[in-house]
Design a protein around this motif. Structure first.
Motif, PDB file in Angstrom:
ATOM      1  N   THR A 108      45.768  27.252  47.146  1.00  0.00           N
ATOM      2  CA  THR A 108      45.110  26.922  45.873  1.00  0.00           C
ATOM      3  C   THR A 108      43.697  27.495  45.776  1.00  0.00           C
ATOM      4  N   LYS A 109      43.255  28.134  46.831  1.00  0.00           N
ATOM      5  CA  LYS A 109      41.881  28.635  46.864  1.00  0.00           C
ATOM      6  C   LYS A 109      41.653  29.692  45.772  1.00  0.00           C
ATOM      7  N   HIS A 110      40.473  29.649  45.166  1.00  0.00           N
ATOM      8  CA  HIS A 110      40.128  30.599  44.110  1.00  0.00           C
ATOM      9  C   HIS A 110      38.682  31.037  44.277  1.00  0.00           C
ATOM     10  N   HIS A 111      38.454  32.338  44.195  1.00  0.00           N
ATOM     11  CA  HIS A 111      37.083  32.852  44.268  1.00  0.00           C
ATOM     12  C   HIS A 111      36.479  32.836  42.865  1.00  0.00           C
ATOM     13  N   LYS A 112      35.505  31.988  42.668  1.00  0.00           N
ATOM     14  CA  LYS A 112      34.887  31.860  41.355  1.00  0.00           C
ATOM     15  C   LYS A 112      33.971  33.052  41.090  1.00  0.00           C
ATOM     16  N   PRO A 113      34.203  33.766  39.987  1.00  0.00           N
ATOM     17  CA  PRO A 113      33.353  34.922  39.670  1.00  0.00           C
ATOM     18  C   PRO A 113      31.899  34.493  39.503  1.00  0.00           C
ATOM     19  N   SER A 114      30.989  35.199  40.188  1.00  0.00           N
ATOM     20  CA  SER A 114      29.585  34.784  40.158  1.00  0.00           C
ATOM     21  C   SER A 114      28.642  35.881  39.685  1.00  0.00           C
ATOM     22  N   ASN A 115      29.145  37.088  39.474  1.00  0.00           N
ATOM     23  CA  ASN A 115      28.290  38.177  38.991  1.00  0.00           C
ATOM     24  C   ASN A 115      29.117  39.092  38.090  1.00  0.00           C
ATOM     25  N   PHE A 116      28.488  40.127  37.572  1.00  0.00           N
ATOM     26  CA  PHE A 116      29.170  41.004  36.609  1.00  0.00           C
ATOM     27  C   PHE A 116      30.394  41.677  37.227  1.00  0.00           C
ATOM     28  N   THR A 117      30.259  42.160  38.451  1.00  0.00           N
ATOM     29  CA  THR A 117      31.377  42.845  39.107  1.00  0.00           C
ATOM     30  C   THR A 117      32.562  41.907  39.298  1.00  0.00           C
ATOM     31  N   ASP A 118      32.264  40.685  39.751  1.00  0.00           N
ATOM     32  CA  ASP A 118      33.324  39.693  39.926  1.00  0.00           C
ATOM     33  C   ASP A 118      34.023  39.395  38.601  1.00  0.00           C
ATOM     34  N   LYS A 119      33.224  39.210  37.564  1.00  0.00           N
ATOM     35  CA  LYS A 119      33.796  38.876  36.260  1.00  0.00           C
ATOM     36  C   LYS A 119      34.621  40.042  35.704  1.00  0.00           C
ATOM     37  N   PHE A 120      34.127  41.247  35.925  1.00  0.00           N
ATOM     38  CA  PHE A 120      34.869  42.424  35.474  1.00  0.00           C
ATOM     39  C   PHE A 120      36.218  42.508  36.200  1.00  0.00           C
ATOM     40  N   ALA A 121      36.197  42.274  37.524  1.00  0.00           N
ATOM     41  CA  ALA A 121      37.434  42.315  38.307  1.00  0.00           C
ATOM     42  C   ALA A 121      38.391  41.214  37.865  1.00  0.00           C
ATOM     43  N   TYR A 122      37.869  40.025  37.669  1.00  0.00           N
ATOM     44  CA  TYR A 122      38.702  38.881  37.291  1.00  0.00           C
ATOM     45  C   TYR A 122      39.379  39.098  35.943  1.00  0.00           C
ATOM     46  N   TRP A 123      38.588  39.513  34.939  1.00  0.00           N
ATOM     47  CA  TRP A 123      39.157  39.664  33.607  1.00  0.00           C
ATOM     48  C   TRP A 123      40.038  40.906  33.492  1.00  0.00           C
ATOM     49  N   THR A 124      39.812  41.880  34.357  1.00  0.00           N
ATOM     50  CA  THR A 124      40.723  43.029  34.410  1.00  0.00           C
ATOM     51  C   THR A 124      42.108  42.570  34.840  1.00  0.00           C
ATOM     52  N   VAL A 125      42.144  41.746  35.885  1.00  0.00           N
ATOM     53  CA  VAL A 125      43.422  41.229  36.375  1.00  0.00           C
ATOM     54  C   VAL A 125      44.070  40.312  35.343  1.00  0.00           C
ATOM     55  N   GLN A 126      43.263  39.458  34.705  1.00  0.00           N
ATOM     56  CA  GLN A 126      43.811  38.549  33.699  1.00  0.00           C
ATOM     57  C   GLN A 126      44.401  39.322  32.517  1.00  0.00           C
ATOM     58  N   VAL A 224      36.900  54.800  45.240  1.00  0.00           N
ATOM     59  CA  VAL A 224      35.911  55.851  45.485  1.00  0.00           C
ATOM     60  C   VAL A 224      34.570  55.469  44.873  1.00  0.00           C
ATOM     61  N   VAL A 225      34.606  54.937  43.652  1.00  0.00           N
ATOM     62  CA  VAL A 225      33.379  54.558  42.945  1.00  0.00           C
ATOM     63  C   VAL A 225      32.744  53.309  43.536  1.00  0.00           C
ATOM     64  N   SER A 226      33.560  52.266  43.778  1.00  0.00           N
ATOM     65  CA  SER A 226      33.015  50.986  44.255  1.00  0.00           C
ATOM     66  C   SER A 226      34.055  50.233  45.084  1.00  0.00           C
ATOM     67  N   PRO A 227      34.031  50.388  46.397  1.00  0.00           N
ATOM     68  CA  PRO A 227      34.981  49.669  47.249  1.00  0.00           C
ATOM     69  C   PRO A 227      34.912  48.152  47.074  1.00  0.00           C
ATOM     70  N   LYS A 228      33.703  47.631  46.856  1.00  0.00           N
ATOM     71  CA  LYS A 228      33.587  46.177  46.710  1.00  0.00           C
ATOM     72  C   LYS A 228      34.272  45.692  45.432  1.00  0.00           C
ATOM     73  N   LEU A 229      34.240  46.505  44.379  1.00  0.00           N
ATOM     74  CA  LEU A 229      34.960  46.166  43.155  1.00  0.00           C
ATOM     75  C   LEU A 229      36.461  46.254  43.392  1.00  0.00           C
ATOM     76  N   ALA A 230      36.893  47.291  44.081  1.00  0.00           N
ATOM     77  CA  ALA A 230      38.323  47.482  44.346  1.00  0.00           C
ATOM     78  C   ALA A 230      38.888  46.325  45.157  1.00  0.00           C
ATOM     79  N   HIS A 231      38.166  45.907  46.193  1.00  0.00           N
ATOM     80  CA  HIS A 231      38.641  44.785  47.011  1.00  0.00           C
ATOM     81  C   HIS A 231      38.636  43.477  46.214  1.00  0.00           C
ATOM     82  N   ARG A 232      37.665  43.319  45.322  1.00  0.00           N
ATOM     83  CA  ARG A 232      37.626  42.098  44.524  1.00  0.00           C
ATOM     84  C   ARG A 232      38.812  42.058  43.557  1.00  0.00           C
ATOM     85  N   ILE A 233      39.127  43.212  42.962  1.00  0.00           N
ATOM     86  CA  ILE A 233      40.294  43.286  42.084  1.00  0.00           C
ATOM     87  C   ILE A 233      41.549  42.920  42.847  1.00  0.00           C
ATOM     88  N   THR A 234      41.681  43.445  44.060  1.00  0.00           N
ATOM     89  CA  THR A 234      42.854  43.132  44.875  1.00  0.00           C
ATOM     90  C   THR A 234      42.893  41.653  45.223  1.00  0.00           C
TER      91      THR A 234
END
Length: 319
Positions: A108-126, A224-234
């Motif tokens: 049930t664990k969920h990573h709560k988006p806390s910055n722009f990159t997180d929010k971008f990754a989260y809403w991309t998946v949604q 290539v552009v942002s590994p941290k964004l890619a991992h967050r999306i995953t």
């Protein structure tokens, strides 16, 4: 040098028996006992040897002149059996690749988006999940097959790019190459399991072909552009995978989906009991997805803190 045959030593040949110990539920804990026969030498210029002819599969592939493909260059196939003495039938994975999953993980664990990159990754998946849910709805088997063909891409892309980076910079990866490739292989085994349960129709294959092609290139560029964004999306993709398998389990429990016997490949890969069912398979796959969720959010967190992945030991074997 004369025309005498040149010897070369190959790696030890696996013995005809292999036993592995039972595993606990802790992540990354494995055990197996492999006994080796004495090192076998083969002639480099001889295409087969009498000894290797006795170690053949039941229906070996042969060349036009009758020689067995697997021993054509003097390399005999490993003959492996299970602890009960029966033959090991899988070529897509070996006994030491199997494991007992840690199902105690919090799904049930969920990573709560806390910055722009997180929010971008989260809403991309949604956003991406909307057409998927509209198309598949409660067709869990079809949904699972598409999900796994996509889920196996990030680990392979990340592992490949880290591999090339390691070569360019002449540096180690801290184990992250192996960890990400393990993730990709584990996701692929999920797909191999579902293929045993349901063969995809032509239009489902077409969808997979299209989605995988688009997703691979998009994820490659993102990494290539942002590994941290890619991992967050995953990480968020894996969260959705956990939710999907939770719905799958709920429908099985409610009798809306047949709880058929587990396929043999799943029983051997996850070391499940012989009477395991589809529910048991979905249950362990959900646990795998939860582990992948944690790995990718962890990788993203490391990079958000300004560090490279190699600076933190990778959770190798963390299914």
């Amino acid at each position: 040098m004369s025309s005498k045959l040149v010897y070369r030593t190959l790696r030890p040949v696996l013995s005809s028996s292999l036993q592995f110990t039972g595993l606990g539920t802790g992540p990354g804990i494995r055990g197996h006992i492999i006994s080796h026969l004495p090192t076998v030498r083969f002639f480099s210029s001889v295409t087969s040897s009498p000894a290797s002819e006795n170690n053949q599969p039941e229906n070996p592939i042969r060349t036009v002149d009758g020689k067995v493909i697997s021993t054509y260059w003097g390399i005999p196939p490993a003959k492996i059996t299970k602890p009960d003495g029966s033959a090991w039938k899988w070529n897509c994975f070996q006994p030491w690749d199997s494991y007992k999953p840690d199902v105690s993980i919090d799904v049930t664990k969920h990573h709560k988006p806390s910055n722009f990159t997180d929010k971008f990754a989260y809403w991309t998946v949604q956003t991406l999940k909307i057409p998927v849910h509209l198309f598949f709805q409660r067709k869990h088997m079809c949904h699972a097959m598409l999900l796994e063909t996509v889920a196996a891409v990030p680990g392979m892309v990340g592992g490949m790019l880290l591999h090339l980076k390691s070569l360019r910079r002449f540096e180690h990866s801290g184990g992250w190459i192996k960890a990400l490739l393990e993730e990709a292989e584990n996701e692929r085994m999920h797909l191999m399991t579902f293929i045993e349960l349901s063969q995809p129709k032509w239009y489902e294959r077409a969808i997979v072909f299209t989605v995988q092609g688009v997703f691979f290139n998009a994820y490659f560029l993102a990494y290539v552009v942002s590994p941290k964004l890619a991992h967050r999306i995953t990480g968020y993709l894996e969260e959705e995978a956990v939710n999907s398998y939770t719905e799958f389990l709920e429908d099985i429990d409610a009798g809306k989906f047949e709880n058929s016997p587990a396929p043999a490949i799943a029983i051997d890969y996850w070391r499940l009991p012989r009477d395991a069912t589809l529910r048991d398979v979905v249950y362990v796959i959900r646990a795998d997805e939860a582990h992948h969720r944690d790995i990718n959010h962890y990788a993203s967190d490391i990079q958000f803190k300004g560090h490279e992945l190699k600076e933190a030991p990778a959770p190798v074997g963390y299914h």
